[in-house]
Design an enzyme around this catalytic site. Sequence first.
Site, PDB file in Angstrom:
ATOM      1  N   LEU A   1       0.826  -1.223   0.000  1.00  0.00           N
ATOM      2  CA  LEU A   1       0.000   0.000   0.000  1.00  0.00           C
ATOM      3  C   LEU A   1       0.853   1.261   0.000  1.00  0.00           C
ATOM      4  O   LEU A   1       0.435   2.304  -0.497  1.00  0.00           O
ATOM      5  CB  LEU A   1      -0.908   0.030   1.231  1.00  0.00           C
ATOM      6  CG  LEU A   1      -2.262  -0.669   1.127  1.00  0.00           C
ATOM      7  CD1 LEU A   1      -3.098  -0.291   2.319  1.00  0.00           C
ATOM      8  CD2 LEU A   1      -2.976  -0.320  -0.157  1.00  0.00           C
TER       9      LEU A   1
ATOM     10  N   THR B   1       0.320  -1.190   9.776  1.00  0.00           N
ATOM     11  CA  THR B   1      -0.600  -1.809  10.744  1.00  0.00           C
ATOM     12  C   THR B   1       0.026  -2.986  11.480  1.00  0.00           C
ATOM     13  O   THR B   1      -0.598  -3.586  12.344  1.00  0.00           O
ATOM     14  CB  THR B   1      -1.873  -2.300  10.026  1.00  0.00           C
ATOM     15  OG1 THR B   1      -1.479  -3.201   8.975  1.00  0.00           O
ATOM     16  CG2 THR B   1      -2.657  -1.138   9.434  1.00  0.00           C
TER      17      THR B   1
ATOM     18  N   GLY C   1     -18.453  17.673  13.613  1.00  0.00           N
ATOM     19  CA  GLY C   1     -17.733  16.635  12.874  1.00  0.00           C
ATOM     20  C   GLY C   1     -16.243  16.711  13.116  1.00  0.00           C
ATOM     21  O   GLY C   1     -15.704  17.763  13.450  1.00  0.00           O
TER      22      GLY C   1
ATOM     23  N   GLY D   1      -9.809  14.042   9.198  1.00  0.00           N
ATOM     24  CA  GLY D   1      -8.355  13.957   9.190  1.00  0.00           C
ATOM     25  C   GLY D   1      -7.705  15.320   9.169  1.00  0.00           C
ATOM     26  O   GLY D   1      -6.536  15.475   9.526  1.00  0.00           O
TER      27      GLY D   1
ATOM     28  N   ASP E   1     -14.322  13.898  -3.993  1.00  0.00           N
ATOM     29  CA  ASP E   1     -14.444  13.275  -2.659  1.00  0.00           C
ATOM     30  C   ASP E   1     -15.904  13.048  -2.284  1.00  0.00           C
ATOM     31  O   ASP E   1     -16.318  13.333  -1.159  1.00  0.00           O
ATOM     32  CB  ASP E   1     -13.723  14.118  -1.595  1.00  0.00           C
ATOM     33  CG  ASP E   1     -13.435  13.292  -0.332  1.00  0.00           C
ATOM     34  OD1 ASP E   1     -13.426  12.043  -0.427  1.00  0.00           O
ATOM     35  OD2 ASP E   1     -13.231  13.881   0.736  1.00  0.00           O
TER      36      ASP E   1
ATOM     37  N   LYS F   1     -19.050  11.146  -1.001  1.00  0.00           N
ATOM     38  CA  LYS F   1     -19.384  10.061  -0.069  1.00  0.00           C
ATOM     39  C   LYS F   1     -20.455  10.601   0.870  1.00  0.00           C
ATOM     40  O   LYS F   1     -20.616  11.830   0.991  1.00  0.00           O
ATOM     41  CB  LYS F   1     -18.151   9.608   0.728  1.00  0.00           C
ATOM     42  CG  LYS F   1     -17.445  10.715   1.481  1.00  0.00           C
ATOM     43  CD  LYS F   1     -16.165  10.216   2.111  1.00  0.00           C
ATOM     44  CE  LYS F   1     -15.340  11.353   2.700  1.00  0.00           C
ATOM     45  NZ  LYS F   1     -14.073  10.909   3.245  1.00  0.00           N
TER      46      LYS F   1
ATOM     47  N   ASN G   1     -19.886  13.601   3.200  1.00  0.00           N
ATOM     48  CA  ASN G   1     -19.724  14.962   2.662  1.00  0.00           C
ATOM     49  C   ASN G   1     -21.026  15.521   2.081  1.00  0.00           C
ATOM     50  O   ASN G   1     -20.995  16.475   1.305  1.00  0.00           O
ATOM     51  CB  ASN G   1     -18.616  14.984   1.603  1.00  0.00           C
ATOM     52  CG  ASN G   1     -17.233  14.913   2.227  1.00  0.00           C
ATOM     53  OD1 ASN G   1     -17.089  15.144   3.423  1.00  0.00           O
ATOM     54  ND2 ASN G   1     -16.238  14.589   1.446  1.00  0.00           N
TER      55      ASN G   1
ATOM     56  N   ASP H   1     -17.047  20.213   1.981  1.00  0.00           N
ATOM     57  CA  ASP H   1     -15.652  19.769   1.986  1.00  0.00           C
ATOM     58  C   ASP H   1     -15.048  19.685   0.585  1.00  0.00           C
ATOM     59  O   ASP H   1     -15.143  18.669  -0.097  1.00  0.00           O
ATOM     60  CB  ASP H   1     -15.502  18.415   2.705  1.00  0.00           C
ATOM     61  CG  ASP H   1     -14.077  18.218   3.177  1.00  0.00           C
ATOM     62  OD1 ASP H   1     -13.166  18.865   2.616  1.00  0.00           O
ATOM     63  OD2 ASP H   1     -13.847  17.423   4.103  1.00  0.00           O
TER      64      ASP H   1
ATOM     65  N   THR I   1     -11.218   8.834  -1.383  1.00  0.00           N
ATOM     66  CA  THR I   1     -11.591   7.875  -0.352  1.00  0.00           C
ATOM     67  C   THR I   1     -11.565   6.494  -1.000  1.00  0.00           C
ATOM     68  O   THR I   1     -12.200   6.307  -2.038  1.00  0.00           O
ATOM     69  CB  THR I   1     -13.002   8.203   0.176  1.00  0.00           C
ATOM     70  OG1 THR I   1     -12.964   9.512   0.787  1.00  0.00           O
ATOM     71  CG2 THR I   1     -13.482   7.189   1.183  1.00  0.00           C
TER      72      THR I   1
END
Length: 678
Positions: free
Chosen positions: A172, A181, A378, A381, A494, A496, A499, A512, A531
């Site tokens: 990744l 991770t 809200g 990041g 972006d 989703k 948003n 956003d 995303t």
Amino acid sequence: MEKKLEELKQQLQKQCMINQELQRQNKDLEQRLQEKERLLQELNGQYDELGVPSQSGNVVEPEIRKSRAAVIASEPLPETLEIRKRVKKVASETSLIVKAIQKNDFLSRLDDEQTAMMVDLLAVSSYKPNDDVIKEGTEGDSMYIVAAGELLVTQAGQTLRSLTTGDVFGELAILYNCRRTATVKAKTAVRLWCMERQTYRTIITNKSKKKREQLLGFLKTSRTLKELNDVQLSKIIDSMEEVKYQDKDVIVREGAEANAFYIILKGEVLVTKNVNGHQKQIRRMGKGEHFGEQALIREVLRTATCSAEGPVTCLSIDKEVFEETIPIEHLELFDDSKVLQEAEASEKSSPGSTLRFKDLVPVLYQEGRYQGDPVTLGVGGFGRVELVTTVNHEEYYAMKRVSKKHIVAKRQEEHMLFEKKILKATQCNFIVSLHAAFKDTRYIYMVMEFCVGGEIWTKLKEVGRFDEPIAMFCTACVVEAYAYLHKKNIMYRDLKPENLMLDIKGYVKLVDFGFSKEMVHGDKTYSFVGTPEYMAPEIIKNQGHDFAVDFWSLGVLIYELLVGSPPFSSSEPQKIYAKILDGVLKYPPYMSEAARSIISKMCRPRPGQRLGNTKNGIRDVRNHRWFSSMNWHKLRVGQLDAPTVRLIRKGPCYINFDRFPLDQTKAEEEFSGWDRDF
């Protein structure tokens, strides 16, 4: 009599003892069952981590998404890149690397050219036993293939698995700056093939740009297409499919119905004609040459046979797709002027803001566990959104507060400045409006319209999935926002549920704009941004993307609104990307045929074939039968009764939002001056 009473008493005592023993056994069984359930959950978690496929063959309903989607910010490519010296590889090493790439979920989707590039550029690294190659929680910038030796993978101190020759890990990191991770430690002496992200992205991007310029040049030599401009030629490239032929394969046959146009990318094509029953060679064609162009505009039969001379790769576009892409009768794209006239007529220029930063005060929670704390609407990041009002409580605002230090650390200065510029210049009923912007030594602040209905994401989480009228209304609002933005040459990138906000009437507004970009139609951009669940395949492949990515994400949004989770989802990003590149859409039985149709047309892998991105532009989206009951004019002027109103709860002004604890940390001061014009 006394004897009988004594016997009964003894029997009762005995029965009591039996009952007590049974209760003890029940309790013991219950504890053992709970312990087994706990172990089963642990095992399932370990299975998920190891990526073991489910043994069940049954069709399962998609799981409802319970957590917010992670976002990936665009990372600038370096102006110049120092590439490590190429390491020569013997045949056995090349074979090992190619096999490793082919069996990896994500890397196996690379094409032959990209795979060859990976093999060429992988460098070698060596580690001693007990050396850490990757540390859990750190940010990664390299991927690895095990050339020799053994490594251990641990997470939170628990051993997950071992890695040996041919295993791939950390892949990744070549796509974006992600947090590791797990920890990977050398168990023995280890030799690894490795590649850094900036090397991979720069090489792939440059190759894609070069290939695109080359294809544009090829198309410009076509007599039939010479009148088309670069925007239209770019659309054709986006709609073309790569096809491969083996030696002696017939690509087109003389006398057959003509239905496709071809450009030769690799190899040679032999052109022959039937003369008195014999095939006579007319000529040979090589890289960059094309054939079958007449098929695109006339009903004709093939006048010659074209066959592969050795392996051949072509790009092809068929007549039907070409007609969807390029309007032959009037060579004009994105002509939405008539449709948008009414919407623009109702727009009014916003007066200059008279808000002063010192007049804004936080709104406090009136009840519950956070009573007395400031209301947070809200958390993302890149900052927090807080509910504020003026001293005299005339109006509520949503104030986005972002750490300047964080913006600089993540190299997002340009994106923040552009977000402010867009919102300041935007006057659209389907996009949240900006009232004022402020800054101090620690933060930048954007004071925006407060949408009392909350996020579509929160509503979707509450009800599981939306019925079609609600999903259709939400999507229609996004279509109108897109029409406005795309006409102003702005990609959103972006989309989703997180948003999308509901205003007091239940109308949906886009918020956003941190990832949006201004771009000329026909150009491409090569950033890795968005995303994961909503990314279009061309972003993942670093092939260059444009406005078509917004239509892909619209298809994904419709699916998530109707199902409760996106069509391509997994707890592991690389599995999400693999699913997106595979492009297999599985629809639940309750989804209507019209909904399936619009989703599949928007989620086509070739950007030039997507609904909304063909010759009629966004009009094709509005005219799709899924929107047959939508009155677009009434929607634009706000005269429709929104079916979403029933999702909005009554109560304190913040009742439709998730609750977040107070953040008492203070960002560091930042004095670089990037926000001089903010």
